[in-house]
Motif scaffolding. Structure first.
Motif, mmCIF file in Angstrom:
data_model
loop_
_atom_site.group_PDB
_atom_site.id
_atom_site.type_symbol
_atom_site.label_atom_id
_atom_site.label_comp_id
_atom_site.label_asym_id
_atom_site.label_seq_id
_atom_site.Cartn_x
_atom_site.Cartn_y
_atom_site.Cartn_z
ATOM 1 N N GLY A 131 7.532 15.532 12.139
ATOM 2 C CA GLY A 131 6.056 16.002 11.656
ATOM 3 C C GLY A 131 5.959 17.362 11.067
ATOM 4 O O GLY A 131 4.951 17.771 10.780
ATOM 5 N N LEU A 132 7.353 17.805 10.472
ATOM 6 C CA LEU A 132 7.550 19.129 9.831
ATOM 7 C C LEU A 132 7.190 18.949 8.393
ATOM 8 O O LEU A 132 8.105 18.680 7.703
ATOM 9 C CB LEU A 132 8.732 19.585 10.279
ATOM 10 C CG LEU A 132 9.209 19.747 11.835
ATOM 11 C CD1 LEU A 132 10.581 20.444 11.841
ATOM 12 C CD2 LEU A 132 8.002 20.489 12.308
ATOM 13 N N GLU A 133 5.822 18.937 7.751
ATOM 14 C CA GLU A 133 5.593 18.601 6.540
ATOM 15 C C GLU A 133 6.287 19.719 5.677
ATOM 16 O O GLU A 133 6.842 19.200 4.599
ATOM 17 C CB GLU A 133 4.058 18.599 6.493
ATOM 18 C CG GLU A 133 3.790 18.102 4.921
ATOM 19 C CD GLU A 133 2.431 18.157 4.749
ATOM 20 O OE1 GLU A 133 1.689 18.284 3.441
ATOM 21 O OE2 GLU A 133 1.493 18.335 5.764
ATOM 22 N N PRO A 169 0.069 11.721 4.995
ATOM 23 C CA PRO A 169 -0.659 10.938 5.897
ATOM 24 C C PRO A 169 -0.007 10.541 7.052
ATOM 25 O O PRO A 169 -0.447 10.084 8.313
ATOM 26 C CB PRO A 169 -0.734 9.510 5.055
ATOM 27 C CG PRO A 169 -0.684 10.058 3.661
ATOM 28 C CD PRO A 169 0.257 11.155 3.734
ATOM 29 N N PHE A 170 1.527 10.310 7.142
ATOM 30 C CA PHE A 170 2.329 10.054 8.218
ATOM 31 C C PHE A 170 2.333 11.059 9.326
ATOM 32 O O PHE A 170 2.098 10.826 10.334
ATOM 33 C CB PHE A 170 3.707 9.867 7.690
ATOM 34 C CG PHE A 170 4.603 9.489 9.035
ATOM 35 C CD1 PHE A 170 4.774 8.521 9.665
ATOM 36 C CD2 PHE A 170 5.623 10.501 9.310
ATOM 37 C CE1 PHE A 170 5.498 8.224 10.641
ATOM 38 C CE2 PHE A 170 6.436 10.525 10.343
ATOM 39 C CZ PHE A 170 6.522 9.282 11.151
ATOM 40 N N LEU A 213 2.160 1.175 9.305
ATOM 41 C CA LEU A 213 2.069 1.502 7.880
ATOM 42 C C LEU A 213 1.038 0.960 6.786
ATOM 43 O O LEU A 213 0.819 1.469 6.005
ATOM 44 C CB LEU A 213 3.751 1.342 7.204
ATOM 45 C CG LEU A 213 4.550 2.023 7.878
ATOM 46 C CD1 LEU A 213 5.980 1.859 7.166
ATOM 47 C CD2 LEU A 213 4.555 3.452 8.014
ATOM 48 N N LEU A 214 0.676 -0.327 7.135
ATOM 49 C CA LEU A 214 -0.288 -0.938 6.365
ATOM 50 C C LEU A 214 -1.664 -0.413 6.455
ATOM 51 O O LEU A 214 -2.361 -0.179 5.464
ATOM 52 C CB LEU A 214 -0.344 -2.343 6.829
ATOM 53 C CG LEU A 214 -1.379 -3.329 6.054
ATOM 54 C CD1 LEU A 214 -0.973 -3.281 4.640
ATOM 55 C CD2 LEU A 214 -1.553 -4.770 6.772
ATOM 56 N N ASP A 215 -2.151 0.082 7.718
ATOM 57 C CA ASP A 215 -3.452 0.891 7.946
ATOM 58 C C ASP A 215 -3.276 2.207 7.355
ATOM 59 O O ASP A 215 -4.234 2.685 6.810
ATOM 60 C CB ASP A 215 -3.921 0.854 9.433
ATOM 61 C CG ASP A 215 -4.116 -0.492 9.882
ATOM 62 O OD1 ASP A 215 -4.457 -1.341 9.179
ATOM 63 O OD2 ASP A 215 -4.095 -0.750 10.996
ATOM 64 N N MET A 216 -2.182 3.047 7.505
ATOM 65 C CA MET A 216 -1.997 4.380 7.128
ATOM 66 C C MET A 216 -1.923 4.436 5.457
ATOM 67 O O MET A 216 -2.727 5.290 5.142
ATOM 68 C CB MET A 216 -0.623 4.750 7.571
ATOM 69 C CG MET A 216 -0.360 6.175 7.520
ATOM 70 S SD MET A 216 1.068 6.989 8.319
ATOM 71 C CE MET A 216 2.212 5.946 7.724
ATOM 72 N N TYR A 217 -1.553 3.418 4.899
ATOM 73 C CA TYR A 217 -1.391 3.564 3.514
ATOM 74 C C TYR A 217 -2.199 2.756 2.693
ATOM 75 O O TYR A 217 -2.488 2.589 1.542
ATOM 76 C CB TYR A 217 -0.066 3.477 3.045
ATOM 77 C CG TYR A 217 0.920 4.522 3.371
ATOM 78 C CD1 TYR A 217 0.992 5.845 2.964
ATOM 79 C CD2 TYR A 217 2.168 4.177 4.104
ATOM 80 C CE1 TYR A 217 1.649 6.717 3.440
ATOM 81 C CE2 TYR A 217 3.087 5.090 4.660
ATOM 82 C CZ TYR A 217 2.762 6.509 4.256
ATOM 83 O OH TYR A 217 3.664 7.340 4.564
#
Length: 774
Positions: A576-578, A657-658, A624-628
């Motif tokens: 989670g390190l963007e 988003p992830f 991933l379907l809901d996220m993107y």
């Protein structure tokens, strides 16, 4: 159109036309009308006579048939009366012991029953034996009433007579027409029994009704005026029956005519009657048929004759009209054509002058239409070329394509063809001069530039705007030049276009020129190959020009895919390190560019990185379907060409988003802890609370608690404490008489600080608040 023309022509005819038409009508229609009248009057009378004659013959035949039935019935009666088996020995006959004789008698009665359809049944009554023998067996007379009825038949003086309402034995409600025969026949006295022949009423009714059909009536009555046939039921209030009126007329008819006309309820009937004397009874049959029914065939034939005559007359009118038009048509043919074309009636008496004027108008209209077609040809040609170059007209042959272009004002026969494709770069480096949303506008400007350059060198070309900072040019080259001269012309055009775009739009350009082809049919494939060649541009070069004849990938040394950097990126994304992941992606992009010159190879490396990150996301059990939102990530990445665009897409469209979804999943337990903390803070508001105190109680670090508190509540810990203490202050102001100093002391605030914070949150001072609410 023809109907409209016919009406228009008839409206413009002169007197000569109408005179000719009248003459032809007289010559054609008068003989037809004369013949039709003769046929109607002569034929109708003849047909009516024949129909009446046929009807009368039919009635006579039916009456004769009925007379034959009654004659046959009379013969059956005589045969029964004088049958030698029917003697006085029957009075001593034992019907059971002498069964053979009994059976013979029953057979004789059955033969008589079957000999005439009017006979319903035949029976023999022997008073000494008190028995009745019928065609269906024998039985005893059981009731005194039946015995008296049968004995009363023996008391009649006549040996053979009619009884019109005789009931059968053991059937008290029956009333039948019957012939009574005393045995032995010919004797009035000394009879030993009687034979009774019952008539079938339904057969008699059916036989009489056959005399007429439709609305006609037929019936029988005897000398006493009693009806022998069943009449239809009459409703109450319907008045006198037609049968009653006819019977009354016939009974008083002294002339004894057997045919007359009779009017009844506005109808005229043809009445026929006759008398039959059989077995001592006098019967009169009556048949009444409406005259309209008799002459109905005549009426139909008369109408048919009238319709045929009218059809002949109509045909004569049509032929007359047709002949008149043929005679008169050459004079007004052109004039009628112009009148229907312009949809107005001519007021010009001189037809030649009118036609000359209209012809000039037609020539003017033709010139206007030709001008409009010439203006529309470029638009139609562009639409055709767009469909063709996109491969939608793959079924067309070479000759068909050349012919179609010739129709669109392009002579492409014996020509050569080439494609040039250009891609613009560097829009993200213009420091705000253009935005990403201006791509269509920039492409439009670049299309205008190439159009101006091509119009100076080529007569036939077509520019295709792909709307994504790329464009294509379809060129029709003159075959007179050599192959090297044509390539030189294309290279000159490419150099001029690069210079123009650099100067005007301040953008960099990659141009690919295709191979020169002799076949226009191959151009859709060549254009697709030329567009794909844009991916082979060198990312280290600003402006490039690629020639499909000489296109090769330059080998810059040993190629190296940064696998170690890929693993670091995947680890950073998983944690989670963007920011760290984006920094590593930039290094990954630089390493790819240093190892590969071609854009295609760099793009394939970024696609491989996307696949690795995608696998890592799947292992985190994230939807991933809901996220993107169902977005096709690989397709989106394929549309990007600039390195900076690709890095930004990885950060904002893929990683962020992830990371956001991942952080929410990690903090599910922490959210419950923060909710419990809020409840505890409300209880401890009068205490001297602090973030460190609660962090120690919850056994987490103060910084993590502060960050989580703000993430889930939207405000930091200090602001939440101030808000709770202001609410407590408001409660104490309304419910108690405590002074503001006392309230401030309980809330662990200085009075001046409390007043300032209260006014900041509520807009009024604590004292004003107390006065307002008390």
């Amino acid at each position: 159109m023809m109907r409209h023309m016919g009406k228009h022509k008839a409206r413009n005819k002169g007197t000569i036309y109408w005179k000719n038409l009248g003459l032809v009508l007289l010559i054609t229609c008068i003989p037809i009308a004369f013949i039709g009248v003769i046929i109607y009057y002569v034929g109708t009378d003849r047909i009516e006579t024949e129909v009446n004659k046929a009807h009368q013959n039919q009635l006579n035949s039916s009456v004769q048939q009925m007379n034959d039935y009654l004659t046959n019935l009379e013969h059956s009666v005589v045969r029964l009366a004088f049958d030698r088996n029917m003697d006085e020995t029957l009075t001593h006959l034992d019907f059971v012991q002498e069964f053979q004789t009994t059976n013979e008698i029953m057979k004789s009665l059955s033969l008589i029953t079957g000999s005439n359809s009017l006979i319903s049944s035949v029976c023999l009554y022997l008073p000494h034996a008190n028995k009745i023998i019928g065609d269906d067996g024998f039985q005893s007379v059981r009731t005194e009433e039946d015995r008296n009825l049968l004995n009363s038949l023996l008391d009649k003086e006549r040996t053979i007579y009619w009884n019109y309402s005789l009931r059968k034995i053991n059937m008290p409600d029956s009333a039948n027409k019957a012939i009574v025969i005393k045995l032995p026949g010919g004797q009035v006295y000394g009879t030993y029994g009687i034979a009774i022949i019952y008539l079938d009423q339904n057969k008699l009714d059916s036989m009489v009704q056959k005399l007429v059909s439709g609305e006609g009536v037929s019936f029988l009555f005897n000398e006493n005026g009693d009806y022998l046939t069943t009449l239809p039921r009459r409703d109450e209030g319907q008045g006198q029956r037609l049968e009653d009126a006819l019977k009354s007329r016939i009974l008083v008819d002294e002339a004894n005519e057997n045919m007359f006309k009779f009017d009844w309820h506005d109808k005229n009937y043809n009445v026929t009657y006759g008398r039959i004397n059989k077995l001592g009874g006098k019967w009169t049959f009556v048949s009444a048929t409406p005259i309209s029914q008799i002459v109905a065939p005549v009426t139909s034939l008369s109408k048919l004759i009238v319709w045929i005559s009218m059809l002949g007359l109509t045909l004569g009118l049509l032929l007359s009209w047709f002949a008149s038009n043929k005679i008169y048509d050459p004079v007004y043919r052109l004039k009628s054509l112009f009148e229907n074309t312009w949809a107005h009636k001519s007021t010009e008496k001189d037809e030649i002058t009118y036609i000359e004027h209209q012809w000039k108008l037609q020539l003017q209209v033709q010139e206007d239409l030709s001008s409009q077609i010439k203006q529309s040809i470029p638009v139609l040609r562009e639409s055709f070329l767009l469909q063709f170059l996109q491969g939608n007209l793959y079924s067309h042959t070479e000759s068909e394509l050349i012919q179609k272009l010739r129709q669109l004002d392009w002579d492409a026969e014996h020509k050569k063809f080439a494609m040039m494709v250009a891609q613009l770069h560097g829009i993200s480096k213009l420091e705000g001069k253009f935005s990403e949303h201006d791509a269509q506008l920039i492409t439009f400007a670049a299309s205008n530039i190439v159009t101006e350059l091509c119009s100076e060198k080529f007569n036939m070309f077509h520019v295709i705007n792909f709307q994504d900072l790329s464009l294509g040019v379809f060129l029709v080259l003159d075959e007179t030049g050599s192959h090297s001269e044509l390539e030189s012309t294309l290279n000159k055009l490419a150099h001029d276009y690069i210079a123009a775009v650099n100067n005007v739009l301040r953008l960099k350009v990659t141009i690919v020129t295709s191979k020169i082809s002799d076949s226009i049919e191959q151009m859709p494939i060549i254009m697709e190959q030329t567009r794909k060649a844009l991916r082979f541009r060198d990312l280290h070069t600003s402006n490039q020009m690629l020639d499909m004849n000489q296109l090769t990938l330059k080998n810059t040394g040993q190629h190296h895919y940064p696998s170690e950097r890929e693993r670091e990126i995947v680890h950073a994304v998983s944690m989670g390190l963007e920011d760290e992941a984006v920094r590593l992606i930039r290094q990954f992009m630089l390493e790819l560019q240093s190892s590969y010159n071609a854009e295609l190879m760099v793009h394939q490396g970024m696609m491989k990185l996307l696949g690795a990150i995608h696998d890592a996301m799947i292992k985190q059990d994230v939807n991933l379907l809901d996220m993107y939102g169902g977005v096709h990530l690989y397709e989106q990445l394929m549309q990007l060409t600039e390195p900076e665009q690709i890095v930004d897409w990885f950060q904002y469209n893929l990683i962020r988003p992830f990371v956001k979804t991942l952080s929410i999943a990690y903090d599910a337990n922490l959210k419950e802890m923060i909710d419990e903390l809020l409840v505890k803070m409300e209880k401890d508001i009068l205490l001297d609370v602090s973030l460190e105190m609660y962090a120690d109680q919850l056994q987490i670090s103060p910084s993590k608690l502060s960050k989580a508190f703000k993430q889930f509540n939207g405000i930091n810990f200090i602001d939440a404490v101030v808000r709770l203490r202001i609410e407590k202050c408001k409660e104490l102001l309304v419910t108690t008489d405590m002074k503001i100093n006392e309230i401030a002391d309980q809330l662990h605030y200085q009075p001046s600080y409390l007043i300032r914070m209260f006014k900041k949150n509520e807009g009024i001072t604590p004292r004003q608040y107390r006065e307002k609410h008390t």
